[in-house]
Design an enzyme around this catalytic site. Structure first.
Site, PDB file in Angstrom:
ATOM      1  N   GLU A   1      37.491  61.017  40.790  1.00  0.00           N
ATOM      2  CA  GLU A   1      37.206  60.419  42.103  1.00  0.00           C
ATOM      3  C   GLU A   1      37.718  61.299  43.241  1.00  0.00           C
ATOM      4  OE1 GLU A   1      38.735  56.419  41.775  1.00  0.00           O
ATOM      5  OE2 GLU A   1      37.175  55.851  40.335  1.00  0.00           O
TER       6      GLU A   1
ATOM      7  N   ARG B   1      47.657  50.377  42.219  1.00  0.00           N
ATOM      8  CA  ARG B   1      47.023  49.117  41.796  1.00  0.00           C
ATOM      9  C   ARG B   1      47.980  47.948  42.069  1.00  0.00           C
ATOM     10  NH1 ARG B   1      41.554  49.466  40.087  1.00  0.00           N
ATOM     11  NH2 ARG B   1      41.905  47.345  39.449  1.00  0.00           N
TER      12      ARG B   1
ATOM     13  N   TYR C   1      30.162  54.307  41.903  1.00  0.00           N
ATOM     14  CA  TYR C   1      30.345  53.076  41.119  1.00  0.00           C
ATOM     15  C   TYR C   1      29.364  53.010  39.939  1.00  0.00           C
ATOM     16  CZ  TYR C   1      33.767  50.795  44.213  1.00  0.00           C
ATOM     17  OH  TYR C   1      34.913  50.447  44.904  1.00  0.00           O
TER      18      TYR C   1
ATOM     19  N   LYS D   1      37.973  50.276  52.564  1.00  0.00           N
ATOM     20  CA  LYS D   1      36.542  49.969  52.485  1.00  0.00           C
ATOM     21  C   LYS D   1      35.970  49.548  53.845  1.00  0.00           C
ATOM     22  CE  LYS D   1      36.573  48.658  47.569  1.00  0.00           C
ATOM     23  NZ  LYS D   1      36.152  47.619  46.573  1.00  0.00           N
TER      24      LYS D   1
ATOM     25  N   HIS E   1      40.016  50.226  47.565  1.00  0.00           N
ATOM     26  CA  HIS E   1      39.726  50.660  46.187  1.00  0.00           C
ATOM     27  C   HIS E   1      40.931  51.388  45.635  1.00  0.00           C
ATOM     28  CE1 HIS E   1      37.944  52.807  42.784  1.00  0.00           C
ATOM     29  NE2 HIS E   1      38.525  53.894  43.259  1.00  0.00           N
TER      30      HIS E   1
ATOM     31  N   ASN F   1      36.691  43.518  49.462  1.00  0.00           N
ATOM     32  CA  ASN F   1      38.111  43.379  49.141  1.00  0.00           C
ATOM     33  C   ASN F   1      38.989  44.521  49.679  1.00  0.00           C
ATOM     34  OD1 ASN F   1      37.222  45.266  47.339  1.00  0.00           O
ATOM     35  ND2 ASN F   1      37.825  44.149  45.495  1.00  0.00           N
TER      36      ASN F   1
HETATM   37  P1  ATP Z   1      37.817  48.927  42.826  1.00  0.00           P
HETATM   38  O1  ATP Z   1      37.180  49.724  41.691  1.00  0.00           O
HETATM   39  O2  ATP Z   1      36.939  48.848  44.051  1.00  0.00           O
HETATM   40  O3  ATP Z   1      39.211  49.386  43.136  1.00  0.00           O
HETATM   41  P2  ATP Z   1      38.618  46.918  40.979  1.00  0.00           P
HETATM   42  O4  ATP Z   1      38.941  48.064  40.075  1.00  0.00           O
HETATM   43  O5  ATP Z   1      39.732  45.983  41.302  1.00  0.00           O
HETATM   44  O6  ATP Z   1      38.005  47.424  42.335  1.00  0.00           O
HETATM   45  P3  ATP Z   1      36.152  46.590  39.570  1.00  0.00           P
HETATM   46  O7  ATP Z   1      35.975  45.684  38.392  1.00  0.00           O
HETATM   47  O8  ATP Z   1      36.226  48.069  39.330  1.00  0.00           O
HETATM   48  O9  ATP Z   1      37.415  46.083  40.389  1.00  0.00           O
HETATM   49  O10 ATP Z   1      34.960  46.274  40.577  1.00  0.00           O
HETATM   50  C1  ATP Z   1      34.575  47.220  41.560  1.00  0.00           C
HETATM   51  C2  ATP Z   1      34.252  46.498  42.846  1.00  0.00           C
HETATM   52  O11 ATP Z   1      33.070  45.729  42.640  1.00  0.00           O
HETATM   53  C3  ATP Z   1      35.287  45.478  43.319  1.00  0.00           C
HETATM   54  O12 ATP Z   1      36.337  46.040  44.038  1.00  0.00           O
HETATM   55  C4  ATP Z   1      34.441  44.596  44.194  1.00  0.00           C
HETATM   56  O13 ATP Z   1      34.235  45.199  45.476  1.00  0.00           O
HETATM   57  C5  ATP Z   1      33.131  44.555  43.439  1.00  0.00           C
HETATM   58  N1  ATP Z   1      33.079  43.384  42.551  1.00  0.00           N
HETATM   59  C6  ATP Z   1      33.737  43.212  41.373  1.00  0.00           C
HETATM   60  N2  ATP Z   1      33.453  42.011  40.827  1.00  0.00           N
HETATM   61  C7  ATP Z   1      32.583  41.410  41.680  1.00  0.00           C
HETATM   62  C8  ATP Z   1      31.895  40.160  41.688  1.00  0.00           C
HETATM   63  N3  ATP Z   1      32.064  39.277  40.717  1.00  0.00           N
HETATM   64  N4  ATP Z   1      31.078  39.895  42.727  1.00  0.00           N
HETATM   65  C9  ATP Z   1      30.890  40.788  43.729  1.00  0.00           C
HETATM   66  N5  ATP Z   1      31.505  42.000  43.785  1.00  0.00           N
HETATM   67  C10 ATP Z   1      32.334  42.299  42.777  1.00  0.00           C
HETATM   68 MG    MG Z   2      37.568  49.593  39.643  1.00  0.00          MG
END
Ligand code: ATP
Ligand code: MG
Length: 141
Positions: A127, A86, A50, A10, A116, A113
């Site tokens: 994706e 993951r 997203y 990211k 992804h 974070n």
């Molecule tokens: P990703 O899909 O990016 O791999 P993930 O699957 O671990 O992450 P998701 O629940 O899909 O988590 O959330 C997608 C992304 O949205 C997260 O990676 C993060 O960047 C952002 N995100 C999730 N929760 C929060 C939150 N509470 N506040 C701000 N950003 C958030």
């Molecule tokens: Mg996710």
């Protein structure tokens, strides 16, 4: 069980100069890189990617962040790739991520974070095709 997943290094990690270190982690964790490229998402590409989170309160922050700078998109191959990637990246919130995971070592917050990972085989396929054409996926060599 599919052997492919989709990953993004990211914009926070690219800005911090961690692209090479994370790329190395990918290889050392036993993934075969089928394709990789550096891109800058438009806001509407980030919103499309997203879309599942469009009703969440952090959607605006997330899509602005994801389109804020260069990122590296990758198609990865390994047995049980979705789950394995993951495990390699760790929990969404770096505070909750296990020792030795990429998010533990490179992420700064739940929003920024570092990486992804696809959450299912079905989404991995969607994706990968969102960012790569079939001829960009290099299966042999
Ligand atoms: P990703 O899909 O990016 O791999 P993930 O699957 O671990 O992450 P998701 O629940 O899909 O988590 O959330 C997608 C992304 O949205 C997260 O990676 C993060 O960047 C952002 N995100 C999730 N929760 C929060 C939150 N509470 N506040 C701000 N950003 C958030
Ligand atoms: Mg996710």
């Amino acid at each position: 069980m599919s052997n492919r997943t989709f990953a993004i290094i990211k914009p926070d990690a690219v800005r911090n100069g961690d692209t090479g270190k994370i790329y190395d982690r990918i290889l050392k964790s036993g993934f075969n890189i089928l394709s990789a490229k550096l891109i800058k998402l438009t806001l509407s590409q980030a919103e499309g990617f997203y879309a599942v989170h469009s009703e969440r309160p952090f959607f605006g922050e997330l899509t602005e962040f994801m389109s804020s700078g260069k990122c590296m998109v990758l198609a990865l191959e390994k047995d049980n790739a979705v789950l394995e990637w993951r495990k390699t990246i760790g929990a969404t919130n770096p505070i909750e991520a296990d020792e030795g995971t990429i998010r533990k070592d490179f992420a700064t917050s739940v929003g920024e974070n570092a990486v992804h990972g696809s959450d299912s085989d079905e989404n991995a396929t969607i994706e990968i095709s969102y960012f790569f054409t079939g001829s960009e996926i290099i299966q042999n060599s």
